[in-house]
Design a protein around this motif. Structure first.
Motif, short mmCIF file in Angstrom:
data_model
loop_
_atom_site.label_atom_id
_atom_site.label_comp_id
_atom_site.label_asym_id
_atom_site.label_seq_id
_atom_site.Cartn_x
_atom_site.Cartn_y
_atom_site.Cartn_z
N ALA A 129 7.84 8.27 4.84
CA ALA A 129 9.09 9.02 4.74
C ALA A 129 10.19 8.37 5.57
CB ALA A 129 8.86 10.46 5.20
N GLU A 130 9.85 7.86 6.75
CA GLU A 130 10.85 7.18 7.58
C GLU A 130 11.35 5.92 6.89
OE1 GLU A 130 9.29 6.40 11.42
OE2 GLU A 130 8.97 8.51 11.92
N LEU A 131 10.45 5.19 6.26
CA LEU A 131 10.86 3.97 5.56
C LEU A 131 11.78 4.30 4.39
CD1 LEU A 131 10.66 0.92 5.18
CD2 LEU A 131 8.56 1.27 3.87
N PHE A 140 0.86 -1.18 0.00
CA PHE A 140 0.00 0.00 0.00
C PHE A 140 0.90 1.23 0.00
CE2 PHE A 140 -2.47 -3.45 1.62
CZ PHE A 140 -3.74 -3.25 1.12
N ALA A 141 0.67 2.15 -0.94
CA ALA A 141 1.58 3.25 -1.15
C ALA A 141 0.82 4.55 -1.36
CB ALA A 141 2.47 2.97 -2.37
N THR A 142 1.52 5.64 -1.14
CA THR A 142 0.97 6.96 -1.41
C THR A 142 0.75 7.12 -2.92
OG1 THR A 142 3.10 8.03 -1.77
CG2 THR A 142 2.33 7.84 0.53
N PRO A 143 0.01 8.14 -3.35
CA PRO A 143 -0.17 8.35 -4.79
C PRO A 143 1.14 8.57 -5.55
CG PRO A 143 -1.85 9.55 -3.59
CD PRO A 143 -0.88 9.02 -2.56
N PRO A 162 5.81 3.44 -0.25
CA PRO A 162 5.07 2.45 0.55
C PRO A 162 4.89 2.89 2.00
CG PRO A 162 7.34 1.75 0.25
CD PRO A 162 7.18 2.99 -0.59
N PHE A 163 3.72 2.58 2.55
CA PHE A 163 3.51 2.82 3.98
C PHE A 163 3.02 1.57 4.69
CE2 PHE A 163 -0.44 4.29 1.90
CZ PHE A 163 -1.42 3.57 2.58
N PHE A 164 2.63 0.53 3.96
CA PHE A 164 2.28 -0.76 4.58
C PHE A 164 2.56 -1.85 3.56
CE2 PHE A 164 -0.38 -4.33 5.74
CZ PHE A 164 -0.21 -4.41 7.12
N CYS A 165 3.24 -2.91 4.01
CA CYS A 165 3.64 -3.98 3.09
C CYS A 165 3.30 -5.34 3.69
CB CYS A 165 5.15 -3.94 2.83
SG CYS A 165 5.78 -2.36 2.23
#
Length: 707
Positions: free
Chosen positions: A157-159, A109-112, A116-119
């Motif tokens: 951003a942290e990832l 799941f990623a921003t537009p 990625p923010f959830f994998c």
């Protein structure tokens, strides 16, 4: 009504064309739609022969209710990892960093913008064993995007920051870097004038690496580590090369123990030839049934090298079976090779391949059926599911039964061909076809099977005519994949250029056609011009073709190998071969410097850099450079070439030609120039370490010089 994927050149994406999910292909259209609707991207990555990809598709993507949630709350993107290995690697790094593991299907799941923010990987339709259901994941993440947007973007951003400065991931499901518990990047030499490899240090690295590898060797069952067991093709090639260079009996024992165990177990197709993807157990009994071109091309080559080193009858039988399978079951109408056969048949894994005592009797009759059941380990209890067995051949039949053995195998293969068959991914991948070209050309020359060499030429022509383009900068470019003679949109990555270049160089040596050397050299020119990384390594994608999302997610170049050669070591091997053919000090230096990073890991993690170790054996051996001059129809030239291709010298490079044609041809490689016949007879010249022996017209003398 079919969705957008119906227009794709990827068979995997086309498998999802009838889903109720409103799928997009990767690209700006999907990003723009996500921005317009202000919703996240749901990126699903898999490949056509992936069993659990099919399971998740049936359970979730074909469910109208699940699809409705996906369509209303996300922009959904399907990615074929075989077409986009760069994107797959980038998201796999994120998945492993976030979850500690990886595999396919991969669900991101990623921003537009694609960050990625959830994998995750496979999500079931209902909660199972502490794993949330896919609908639960969809609901939670869509709410998080709506209600905690700043937190979600902050996590992304942290990832990204962590990935930009972190080590490269191991390779999921390959039992190499991940199994060793650590994989990373070596320090790149800082100065442009850094020294090339210290050969004494490389010898020491090889010694330390083989000692480390021995600690993981399964002396009873073959292979390294426990279940699941993947074919360690690059490791086996390194061990055979090390034995050829040093006479190391331990290296040969580990290679032979593994090669024989794989060939006799259920992972090997005992009647049809070729190998399944991996064994799910430690004894190589039960395979994961998908059959991949990449694996089989590498295994064909390493079994051919085992045969030429030892004369093993088992090795020869495996070579013949694997080559025949490639030509029979994977060849495309255009003359290249398809990517894979599915693990499933009509939704049932392995249904095409398994047997019972009763089905053997049905095909062979009572007497032969009972004999085959005992020979192939088919029992009433079964070795697989529902009382069925996978064929194994733990011991050869006695010599007096050889004719019976071949008759039984032919009958079983004919009967099996009448069963429903697994699906075939007809996508032609450049790198894997390059591996097949090299393997078939070498094996065909060794065993004097002209049809294999002809098949290698046909596949090479497809790579040259369909996959190769002229760039605006004057450099040759490769397209990663094609289908039905039409190329896709994904550009070639470093492994494509390196594998195809090596395939072309091997083909030139086997056929004597200098045009293939020219084509291989053109690809390596592009590698040197467009794939350089800071320091002395290579990046996986060309500097002017990197996807923006891949660029943000990628840290330093990955120097590790997986089940097949990684881009860095594959490029080093191809450049070393060209250096031997042309005398280019620039190529030799670039190859050696590219090996420095991988070799710094070898003493602790040899399987993670096995192709770099195999290439280093070629460096330590010279590599041997053999030029054979004579008329094309001269039996003396034919005999000398046959002797050369059957030499186990690590990384041996061969060139052959007619001296009259060489003198007038700008395409002829430097190794052939200024080499006269000897007394009017065909002659072989052997060079090593910038020193050449006296030419010989005697195959026996050539054999001695190469030993």
């Amino acid at each position: 009504m079919p969705n957008r994927l119906a227009r794709s050149t990827s068979p995997y994406l086309r498998q999802h064309a009838e889903n109720p999910v409103d799928w997009y292909e990767w690209g700006e259209e999907a990003f723009a739609e996500a921005r317009r609707r202000d919703v996240p991207l749901l990126v699903s990555v898999g490949y056509a022969a992936c069993h659990w990809c099919h399971v998740m598709a049936h359970e979730s993507f074909e469910d109208p209710g699940v699809a409705a949630v996906m369509n209303s709350r996300f922009v959904n993107v399907k990615v074929d990892r075989e077409e986009r290995p760069d994107l797959d690697a980038a998201y796999m790094a994120a998945t492993q960093a976030m979850t500690g593991q990886g595999g396919w299907p991969m669900t991101v799941f990623a921003t537009p913008e694609g960050d990625p923010f959830f994998c995750g990987t496979y999500f079931p339709p209902v909660p199972v064993g502490g794993r949330p259901s896919f609908p639960q994941v969809l609901d939670a993440l869509s709410r998080a995007w709506r209600e905690r947007r700043d937190e979600v973007r902050g996590g992304a951003a942290e990832l990204l920051a962590a990935l930009g400065g972190g080590a490269a991931p191991g390779h999921p499901h390959d039992g190499t870097a991940a199994a060793d518990g650590e994989a990373g990047h070596a320090h790149d030499p800082q100065a442009d004038d850094a020294a090339a490899l210290d050969l004494d240090a490389v010898r020491q690295v090889s010694d330390l690496a083989v000692t480390a590898l021995a600690g993981t060797f399964d002396a009873e069952q073959g292979g390294f580590g426990g279940a699941p067991k993947f074919p360690p093709s690059t490791t086996l090639e390194w061990l055979l090369r090390r034995h050829a260079r040093t006479g190391d009996a331990q290296a040969l024992a580990m290679a032979e123990g593994t090669l024989e165990a794989m060939a006799r177990g259920g992972m090997a197709d005992q009647v049809g030839g070729g190998f399944a993807r991996y064994a799910v157990d430690a004894t190589w009994t039960v395979p994961h049934f998908e059959k991949m071109l990449e694996d089989n091309a590498m295994l064909l080559r390493v079994y051919a090298h085992w045969w030429r080193q030892t004369g093993s009858p088992l090795a020869r039988r495996v070579v013949e079976g694997t080559a025949d399978w490639l030509l029979r079951d994977l060849r495309t109408p255009e003359g290249a090779f398809a990517s894979s056969l599915d693990a499933d048949t009509d939704g049932v894994e392995g249904a095409t391949y398994v047997w019972t005592p009763a089905t053997l009797v049905e095909v062979l009759g009572e007497e032969d059926g009972a004999w085959a059941a005992e020979l192939f380990g088919v029992t009433d209890a079964g070795t697989f599911e529902a009382g069925t067995s996978v064929l194994q051949l733990r011991a050869d039949p006695p010599p007096q039964d050889e004719i019976r053995f071949e008759r039984v195998r032919r009958a079983l293969l004919a009967a099996r061909s009448r069963r429903p068959q697994p699906g075939r991914d007809d996508k032609v991948v450049a790198a894997w076809n390059g591996l097949a070209v090299a393997a078939l050309a070498e094996a065909g020359a060794m065993l004097e099977r002209r049809e294999w060499v002809s098949a290698a030429v046909d596949a090479a022509r497809v790579l040259d005519e369909v996959h190769t383009l002229s760039g605006g900068d004057g450099l040759v470019r490769l397209v990663r994949a094609s289908r039905d003679g039409a190329v896709g949109t994904a550009p070639g990555v470093l492994t494509d250029y390196a594998a195809v270049a090596e395939g072309f160089l091997v083909l030139a040596g086997v056929t004597g056609d200098p045009g293939w050397s020219q084509r291989g050299s053109a690809l390596l020119d592009t590698v040197l011009a467009r794939f350089r990384a800071p320091g002395h390594g290579f990046r996986d994608t060309a500097d002017d073709q990197t996807d923006p999302v891949v660029a943000r997610l990628s840290g330093r170049p990955d120097v590790t190998d997986g089940p097949s050669a990684g881009g860095q070591s594959a490029a080093a091997g191809a450049l070393l071969a060209r250096a031997a053919l042309t005398g280019s000090a620039t190529d030799r230096r670039a190859a050696e410097l590219a090996l420095a990073g991988p070799l710094s890991l070898a003493h602790r993690h040899p399987r993670a850099v096995a192709w770099a170790l195999a290439t280093a054996e070629a460096v330590l051996d010279g590599p041997r450079e053999v030029a054979v001059l004579g008329r094309a129809d001269d039996p003396g030239r034919v005999a000398l070439v046959r002797t050369a291709v059957r030499s186990p010298a690590p990384g041996l490079v061969l060139a052959q030609g007619d001296p009259d044609e060489v003198a007038g041809s700008p395409a002829a490689v430097g190794l052939l120039r200024d080499r006269p016949l000897v007394g009017g007879r065909a002659a072989a010249y052997v060079c090593r370490g910038f020193v050449c022996d006296r030419p010989t017209t005697d195959p026996g003398a050539l054999r001695t010089a190469l030993s």
